[in-house]
Motif scaffolding. Structure first.
Motif, PDB file in Angstrom:
ATOM      1  N   GLN A 209       0.828  -1.209   0.000  1.00 52.59           N
ATOM      2  CA  GLN A 209       0.000   0.000   0.000  1.00 52.59           C
ATOM      3  C   GLN A 209       0.863   1.260   0.000  1.00 52.59           C
ATOM      4  OE1 GLN A 209      -3.435   0.138  -0.198  1.00 52.59           O
ATOM      5  NE2 GLN A 209      -3.237   2.374  -0.303  1.00 52.59           N
ATOM      6  N   LYS A 210       1.991   1.178   0.721  1.00 55.23           N
ATOM      7  CA  LYS A 210       2.914   2.313   0.751  1.00 55.23           C
ATOM      8  C   LYS A 210       3.425   2.638  -0.645  1.00 55.23           C
ATOM      9  CE  LYS A 210       5.277   1.882   5.193  1.00 55.23           C
ATOM     10  NZ  LYS A 210       6.619   1.700   5.774  1.00 55.23           N
ATOM     11  N   LEU A 211       3.703   1.575  -1.420  1.00 56.87           N
ATOM     12  CA  LEU A 211       4.191   1.793  -2.786  1.00 56.87           C
ATOM     13  C   LEU A 211       3.104   2.454  -3.620  1.00 56.87           C
ATOM     14  CD1 LEU A 211       6.267   1.489  -5.078  1.00 56.87           C
ATOM     15  CD2 LEU A 211       5.285  -0.761  -5.547  1.00 56.87           C
ATOM     16  N   LYS A 212       1.872   1.977  -3.425  1.00 55.58           N
ATOM     17  CA  LYS A 212       0.745   2.554  -4.171  1.00 55.58           C
ATOM     18  C   LYS A 212       0.626   4.053  -3.866  1.00 55.58           C
ATOM     19  CE  LYS A 212      -4.204   1.960  -4.835  1.00 55.58           C
ATOM     20  NZ  LYS A 212      -5.427   1.372  -4.288  1.00 55.58           N
ATOM     21  N   ASP A 213       0.687   4.376  -2.577  1.00 53.57           N
ATOM     22  CA  ASP A 213       0.549   5.779  -2.175  1.00 53.57           C
ATOM     23  C   ASP A 213       1.720   6.628  -2.664  1.00 53.57           C
ATOM     24  OD1 ASP A 213      -1.696   4.908  -0.925  1.00 53.57           O
ATOM     25  OD2 ASP A 213      -0.850   4.923   1.108  1.00 53.57           O
ATOM     26  N   ALA A 214       2.946   6.090  -2.476  1.00 48.69           N
ATOM     27  CA  ALA A 214       4.136   6.873  -2.813  1.00 48.69           C
ATOM     28  C   ALA A 214       4.221   7.116  -4.318  1.00 48.69           C
ATOM     29  CB  ALA A 214       5.395   6.160  -2.314  1.00 48.69           C
ATOM     30  N   SER A 215       3.829   6.113  -5.123  1.00 46.72           N
ATOM     31  CA  SER A 215       3.907   6.304  -6.574  1.00 46.72           C
ATOM     32  C   SER A 215       2.797   7.251  -7.042  1.00 46.72           C
ATOM     33  CB  SER A 215       3.843   4.967  -7.306  1.00 46.72           C
ATOM     34  OG  SER A 215       2.794   4.160  -6.801  1.00 46.72           O
ATOM     35  N   ALA A 216       1.615   7.178  -6.406  1.00 44.40           N
ATOM     36  CA  ALA A 216       0.538   8.122  -6.750  1.00 44.40           C
ATOM     37  C   ALA A 216       0.965   9.550  -6.409  1.00 44.40           C
ATOM     38  CB  ALA A 216      -0.734   7.749  -5.995  1.00 44.40           C
ATOM     39  N   LYS A 217       1.652   9.677  -5.290  1.00 44.48           N
ATOM     40  CA  LYS A 217       2.131  10.998  -4.874  1.00 44.48           C
ATOM     41  C   LYS A 217       3.161  11.533  -5.881  1.00 44.48           C
ATOM     42  CE  LYS A 217       3.900  13.410  -0.867  1.00 44.48           C
ATOM     43  NZ  LYS A 217       4.877  13.244   0.216  1.00 44.48           N
ATOM     44  N   ALA A 218       4.042  10.634  -6.326  1.00 45.76           N
ATOM     45  CA  ALA A 218       5.050  11.040  -7.309  1.00 45.76           C
ATOM     46  C   ALA A 218       4.379  11.454  -8.621  1.00 45.76           C
ATOM     47  CB  ALA A 218       6.053   9.912  -7.542  1.00 45.76           C
ATOM     48  N   ALA A 219       3.308  10.736  -8.975  1.00 44.92           N
ATOM     49  CA  ALA A 219       2.570  11.088 -10.201  1.00 44.92           C
ATOM     50  C   ALA A 219       2.000  12.500 -10.072  1.00 44.92           C
ATOM     51  CB  ALA A 219       1.459  10.074 -10.454  1.00 44.92           C
TER      52      ALA A 219
ATOM     53  N   PHE B  34       9.853  11.009  -6.016  1.00 44.43           N
ATOM     54  CA  PHE B  34      10.366   9.787  -6.641  1.00 44.43           C
ATOM     55  C   PHE B  34      11.348   9.072  -5.710  1.00 44.43           C
ATOM     56  CE2 PHE B  34      13.518   7.515  -9.165  1.00 44.43           C
ATOM     57  CZ  PHE B  34      12.713   6.719  -9.965  1.00 44.43           C
ATOM     58  N   ASN B  35      12.254   9.857  -5.122  1.00 44.26           N
ATOM     59  CA  ASN B  35      13.230   9.244  -4.209  1.00 44.26           C
ATOM     60  C   ASN B  35      12.550   8.646  -2.979  1.00 44.26           C
ATOM     61  OD1 ASN B  35      15.313   9.818  -5.945  1.00 44.26           O
ATOM     62  ND2 ASN B  35      15.988  11.651  -4.864  1.00 44.26           N
ATOM     63  N   ASP B  36      11.486   9.301  -2.523  1.00 47.12           N
ATOM     64  CA  ASP B  36      10.717   8.716  -1.405  1.00 47.12           C
ATOM     65  C   ASP B  36      10.115   7.374  -1.819  1.00 47.12           C
ATOM     66  OD1 ASP B  36      11.273  10.717   0.311  1.00 47.12           O
ATOM     67  OD2 ASP B  36       9.368  11.788   0.070  1.00 47.12           O
ATOM     68  N   MET B  37       9.648   7.321  -3.054  1.00 49.66           N
ATOM     69  CA  MET B  37       9.044   6.068  -3.536  1.00 49.66           C
ATOM     70  C   MET B  37      10.091   4.944  -3.584  1.00 49.66           C
ATOM     71  SD  MET B  37       7.428   5.112  -7.224  1.00 49.66           S
ATOM     72  CE  MET B  37       9.025   4.883  -7.959  1.00 49.66           C
TER      73      MET B  37
END
Lengths: 156, 343
Positions: free
Chosen positions: A112-122, A136-139
């Motif tokens: 779920q963290k990956l889902k959130d972090a990549s959506a945030k990067a988008a 991106f680096n956070d992801m």
């Protein structure tokens, strides 16, 4: 009524059968699909994002956002591909540590963290390269966290 | 007959004397140490660059767990399972009995530059003094001062478990004759300051060659194969070739190398794992200029083919697995038939 009962019984029986008997082929297919999602969807899109962060590919808001959205679409599908018996050593090419099943909720939470972090990067892509780079680096920290905890890398 | 016995005795005694002389601990005299006011910040930086905690902090769960508990408590207890036997990493916290709290700065310098502990005890090169010997006195003095500020621990790890002849410490004196001279890294005046800084960090504190190079049977690094990859010293698989060749990372840019050190991501966005994950986390704490310097040095290494063909290592791993008594019971009957295919 009797007919209804029969149908119900059959359905229950089928459901029970389906949960008990996951064939060896299904396990192999699950691992194959897992690897496909990581290697053909997540990695190339992360690579593109990384190239924009490093400046080897020109930063492009739309392309960056699209790449991150592709990644964000993976985790929900991904966590459904972990039937028991698909750990490293049990199925060829599996890199899943057995600890995944010790605490499957933790595994799902990390996905779920990956889902959130990549959506945030988008979302961050629209705000320029600097904001995107940070997101991106956070992801990629999530990538690392999950791999360190749950991945048994195949010998190369 | 009697004469023959006498001759044999003479040879044995002469041999023992030669062994004794050759293995006398060679140490740095106190007069060599420069007057230097310790810089704790630089000491901490060297602690990070040198990866001290990765071996000396207590492992998280099992003794060979790649993760560690508190990186500032160097209580030891990690086990390194090598072809020579099991090394149990010692406590180097400032505790006066269990750790190295009684060591002087000179003692510390001798351990790192000469592989000799107080009392003339030879240290095993599982502790990579073969690299640390290249560090400057100033950096070592700073590092010792920093270690003195860390919490003391009473933990006493078990002794090493080594077979003959590796259990005879004195014999290491011969090995040290070959590989230890305690000389500082010498910058190459023909190269840039950046490249020399990178070389210092890689060859000295970073001790990168220790894992990334193949070794002779007796444990010395094969110079002509330096950085061209190696068998994993602690188990299956290989440590990658990091020279700029086709087998290595020839297609990585300087930026790719710096970025990996900063984030742990390869150019193809795989995530590095195993023991390199902890190393990378340390590299991430160095300055960007130092990561770039390391990248510049790595990029300038001579390009070399893989020292250990990956296919050969796979075969060896498979054989070891077959030979292991009882086999792999964890996966039991659910294990897929192994067709020996490539994976």
């Amino acid at each position: 009524m009797q007919k209804l009962m029969m149908v119900a019984c059959t359905l229950v029986g089928l459901a029970a059968y389906a949960t008990v008997a996951i064939s060896a082929e299904d396990l192999v297919a699950a691992v194959k699909e897992r690897r496909h999602l990581m290697k053909e969807v997540v990695a190339p899109n992360a690579k593109l994002g990384g190239q924009m962060v490093k400046g080897t590919v020109a930063f492009d808001t739309t392309k960056a956002a699209a790449a991150m959205n592709e990644i964000s679409g993976v985790p929900d599908k991904y966590v459904k591909l972990f039937p028991k018996g698909t750990e490293h050593g049990a199925v060829k090419d599996s890199e899943a540590k057995a600890t995944i099943w010790d605490d499957f909720d933790k595994f799902k939470a990390t996905a779920q963290k990956l889902k959130d972090a990549s959506a945030k990067a988008a979302g961050a892509a629209a705000q320029g390269q600097g904001t995107f780079t940070a997101a991106f680096n956070d992801m990629t920290k999530v990538c690392k966290e999950c791999h360190e905890t749950f991945r048994e890398k195949l010998e190369q | 007959m009697r004469r023959a016995l006498l001759a044999l005795l003479v040879v044995a005694v002469a041999g023992a004397v030669v062994f004794y002389v050759l293995t006398i601990p060679r140490t740095v005299p106190a007069s060599e140490l420069p007057a230097h006011k310790p810089d704790l910040a630089n000491g901490e930086y060297m602690f990070t660059a040198g990866g001290c905690a990765e071996c000396h902090a207590t492992p998280e769960k099992k003794c060979n767990d790649p993760k560690t508990q508190d990186k500032h408590v160097l209580s030891g207890g990690r086990c390194l399972k090598t072809p020579f036997g099991v090394f149990n990493v010692p406590n180097i916290s400032p505790d006066k009995e269990a750790g190295i709290g009684n060591w002087s700065t000179l003692d510390f310098v001798n351990a790192l530059k000469r592989g000799i502990a107080p009392g003339g005890e030879h240290l095993y090169p599982a502790f990579p003094y073969t690299s640390y010997q290249r560090m400057t006195y100033a950096d070592l003095i700073d590092l010792k001062a920093y270690l003195d500020t860390l919490p003391a621990s009473k933990n006493v790890p078990p002794p090493h478990e080594l077979g003959f002849p590796f259990n005879i410490r004195r014999g290491l004196g011969l090995w040290q004759l070959l590989y230890v001279d305690g000389k500082d890294f010498v910058p190459d005046p023909k190269q840039s300051a950046e490249l020399n800084r990178g070389a210092y960090l890689v060859m000295g504190p970073g001790h990168c060659a220790e894992c990334h190079s193949s070794r002779y049977l007796w444990g010395g690094i094969i110079k002509s194969e330096e950085f061209a990859g190696a068998r994993n010293p602690e188990g299956k698989g290989t440590v990658p070739n990091i020279t700029p060749s086709d087998d290595g990372i020839g297609d990585w840019s300087l930026n790719d190398i710096s970025y990996l050190l900063e984030t742990g991501n390869t150019p193809d966005f795989d995530v590095i794992g195993e023991s390199m994950a902890a190393v990378q986390e340390n590299m991430a704490k160095l300055t960007a200029a130092d990561r770039d310097a390391i990248a510049a040095f790595i990029k300038a290494l001579p390009a070399r083919p893989d020292a250990v063909p990956k296919s050969e290592q796979k075969k060896k791993d498979a054989k070891d697995e077959d030979a292991a008594p009882g086999g792999d019971t964890k996966t039991g009957g659910s294990k897929e038939p192994d067709d020996g295919s490539d994976y």
